[in-house]
Design a protein around this motif. Structure first.
Motif, short mmCIF file in Angstrom:
data_model
loop_
_atom_site.label_atom_id
_atom_site.label_comp_id
_atom_site.label_asym_id
_atom_site.label_seq_id
_atom_site.Cartn_x
_atom_site.Cartn_y
_atom_site.Cartn_z
N LEU A 1 0.84 -1.18 0.00
CA LEU A 1 0.00 0.00 0.00
C LEU A 1 0.87 1.23 0.00
CD1 LEU A 1 -2.52 -0.89 2.85
CD2 LEU A 1 -2.95 -0.97 0.41
N LEU A 2 0.51 2.23 -0.75
CA LEU A 2 1.17 3.53 -0.70
C LEU A 2 0.23 4.48 0.03
CD1 LEU A 2 2.60 3.76 -4.33
CD2 LEU A 2 3.80 3.10 -2.23
N LEU A 3 0.75 5.14 1.05
CA LEU A 3 -0.07 6.01 1.90
C LEU A 3 0.52 7.42 1.91
CD1 LEU A 3 -0.41 3.49 4.85
CD2 LEU A 3 -2.12 3.95 3.08
N PRO A 4 0.18 8.25 0.91
CA PRO A 4 0.72 9.61 0.86
C PRO A 4 0.38 10.39 2.13
CG PRO A 4 -0.44 9.09 -1.17
CD PRO A 4 -0.72 7.98 -0.20
N GLU A 5 1.28 11.28 2.51
CA GLU A 5 1.08 12.16 3.67
C GLU A 5 0.90 11.37 4.96
OE1 GLU A 5 1.53 15.41 3.13
OE2 GLU A 5 1.72 14.96 1.00
N THR A 6 1.56 10.21 5.05
CA THR A 6 1.44 9.36 6.24
C THR A 6 2.84 9.10 6.78
OG1 THR A 6 -0.47 8.28 5.25
CG2 THR A 6 0.55 7.15 7.11
N ASP A 7 3.03 9.32 8.09
CA ASP A 7 4.33 9.06 8.69
C ASP A 7 4.46 7.58 9.04
OD1 ASP A 7 2.76 8.76 10.97
OD2 ASP A 7 3.68 10.41 12.06
N LEU A 8 5.62 7.21 9.57
CA LEU A 8 5.87 5.80 9.89
C LEU A 8 4.85 5.25 10.87
CD1 LEU A 8 7.65 3.29 9.62
CD2 LEU A 8 9.08 4.22 11.46
N ALA A 9 4.56 5.99 11.92
CA ALA A 9 3.59 5.52 12.91
C ALA A 9 2.22 5.31 12.27
CB ALA A 9 3.49 6.51 14.08
N GLY A 10 1.82 6.19 11.37
CA GLY A 10 0.55 6.04 10.68
C GLY A 10 0.54 4.82 9.78
N GLY A 11 1.64 4.58 9.08
CA GLY A 11 1.76 3.40 8.24
C GLY A 11 1.70 2.12 9.05
N GLU A 12 2.36 2.15 10.21
CA GLU A 12 2.32 0.98 11.09
C GLU A 12 0.92 0.74 11.64
OE1 GLU A 12 5.53 2.09 13.71
OE2 GLU A 12 6.95 0.81 12.62
N ARG A 13 0.17 1.82 11.91
CA ARG A 13 -1.22 1.66 12.38
C ARG A 13 -2.08 1.02 11.30
NH1 ARG A 13 -0.16 6.58 14.86
NH2 ARG A 13 -1.07 7.75 13.12
N VAL A 14 -1.91 1.47 10.05
CA VAL A 14 -2.67 0.88 8.94
C VAL A 14 -2.31 -0.59 8.78
CG1 VAL A 14 -3.03 0.93 6.44
CG2 VAL A 14 -3.03 3.06 7.73
N ALA A 15 -1.02 -0.90 8.83
CA ALA A 15 -0.58 -2.29 8.72
C ALA A 15 -1.19 -3.14 9.83
CB ALA A 15 0.95 -2.36 8.75
N ALA A 16 -1.22 -2.60 11.06
CA ALA A 16 -1.80 -3.34 12.19
C ALA A 16 -3.28 -3.61 11.96
CB ALA A 16 -1.58 -2.57 13.48
N LYS A 17 -4.00 -2.63 11.42
CA LYS A 17 -5.43 -2.83 11.14
C LYS A 17 -5.64 -3.91 10.08
CE LYS A 17 -7.10 1.74 12.42
NZ LYS A 17 -7.78 2.96 11.97
N VAL A 18 -4.84 -3.88 9.03
CA VAL A 18 -4.94 -4.90 7.98
C VAL A 18 -4.66 -6.28 8.58
CG1 VAL A 18 -3.91 -5.77 5.85
CG2 VAL A 18 -4.43 -3.33 6.08
N CYS A 19 -3.59 -6.37 9.38
CA CYS A 19 -3.24 -7.65 10.00
C CYS A 19 -4.34 -8.13 10.94
CB CYS A 19 -1.91 -7.53 10.75
SG CYS A 19 -0.48 -7.38 9.66
N ASP A 20 -4.93 -7.21 11.71
CA ASP A 20 -6.02 -7.57 12.62
C ASP A 20 -7.21 -8.13 11.84
OD1 ASP A 20 -4.62 -6.81 14.88
OD2 ASP A 20 -5.61 -4.85 15.04
N HIS A 21 -7.57 -7.48 10.73
CA HIS A 21 -8.70 -7.96 9.93
C HIS A 21 -8.41 -9.33 9.34
CE1 HIS A 21 -11.49 -4.60 10.07
NE2 HIS A 21 -10.45 -3.79 10.00
N LEU A 22 -7.19 -9.53 8.83
CA LEU A 22 -6.84 -10.84 8.29
C LEU A 22 -6.89 -11.91 9.36
CD1 LEU A 22 -3.83 -9.97 5.96
CD2 LEU A 22 -6.07 -10.85 5.26
N ARG A 23 -6.35 -11.60 10.53
CA ARG A 23 -6.29 -12.56 11.64
C ARG A 23 -7.69 -12.96 12.09
NH1 ARG A 23 -4.31 -9.35 15.08
NH2 ARG A 23 -2.23 -9.31 14.18
N GLN A 24 -8.62 -12.02 12.09
CA GLN A 24 -9.97 -12.27 12.61
C GLN A 24 -10.91 -12.90 11.58
OE1 GLN A 24 -11.36 -8.59 14.33
NE2 GLN A 24 -9.54 -8.41 15.60
N HIS A 25 -10.57 -12.80 10.31
CA HIS A 25 -11.45 -13.30 9.26
C HIS A 25 -11.30 -14.82 9.12
CE1 HIS A 25 -13.91 -13.05 5.67
NE2 HIS A 25 -13.07 -13.89 5.09
N THR A 26 -12.41 -15.49 8.95
CA THR A 26 -12.38 -16.93 8.69
C THR A 26 -12.52 -17.13 7.18
OG1 THR A 26 -13.37 -17.40 10.83
CG2 THR A 26 -13.48 -19.15 9.16
N PHE A 27 -11.49 -17.69 6.58
CA PHE A 27 -11.51 -17.98 5.16
C PHE A 27 -12.03 -19.40 4.96
CE2 PHE A 27 -8.37 -14.70 5.70
CZ PHE A 27 -8.54 -13.88 4.60
#
Length: 93
Positions: A1-27
């Motif tokens: 993902l490219l996240l313009p105008e986002t600092d490292l902490a913001g990018g890490e928060r987005v990554a954490a949210k994506v990981c949380d959604h993947l972890r919680q989803h049942t495929f």
């Protein structure tokens, strides 16, 4: 993902949210249910060094995988790191 105008902490928060959604989803495939985790490399671009940031993100991804499953590793592609041609993640190895 490219996240313009986002600092490292913001990018890490987005990554954490994506990981949380993947972890919680049942495929499900062919009636079999399973869960997944993700390892993510994150990098912040400083002063337009996009190629260096992409390399750093890629190296961070491999660092995350080596550290175990379900990890996020981030870093900043600073001008000093770019000029030196290396970094803690081995930017140009």
């Amino acid at each position: 993902l490219l996240l313009p105008e986002t600092d490292l902490a913001g990018g890490e928060r987005v990554a954490a949210k994506v990981c949380d959604h993947l972890r919680q989803h049942t495929f499900q495939i062919d009636g079999a249910a399973f869960h997944v985790t993700a390892s993510v490399g994150v990098a912040q671009v400083v002063e337009g060094h996009a190629e260096a940031a992409l390399r750093l993100a890629d190296n961070n991804l491999y660092d995350a995988k080596r550290a175990g499953r379900d990890r996020i590793v981030g870093g900043v592609a600073t001008p000093e790191v770019v000029r030196a041609g290396t970094g803690s993640a081995g930017l140009f190895q």
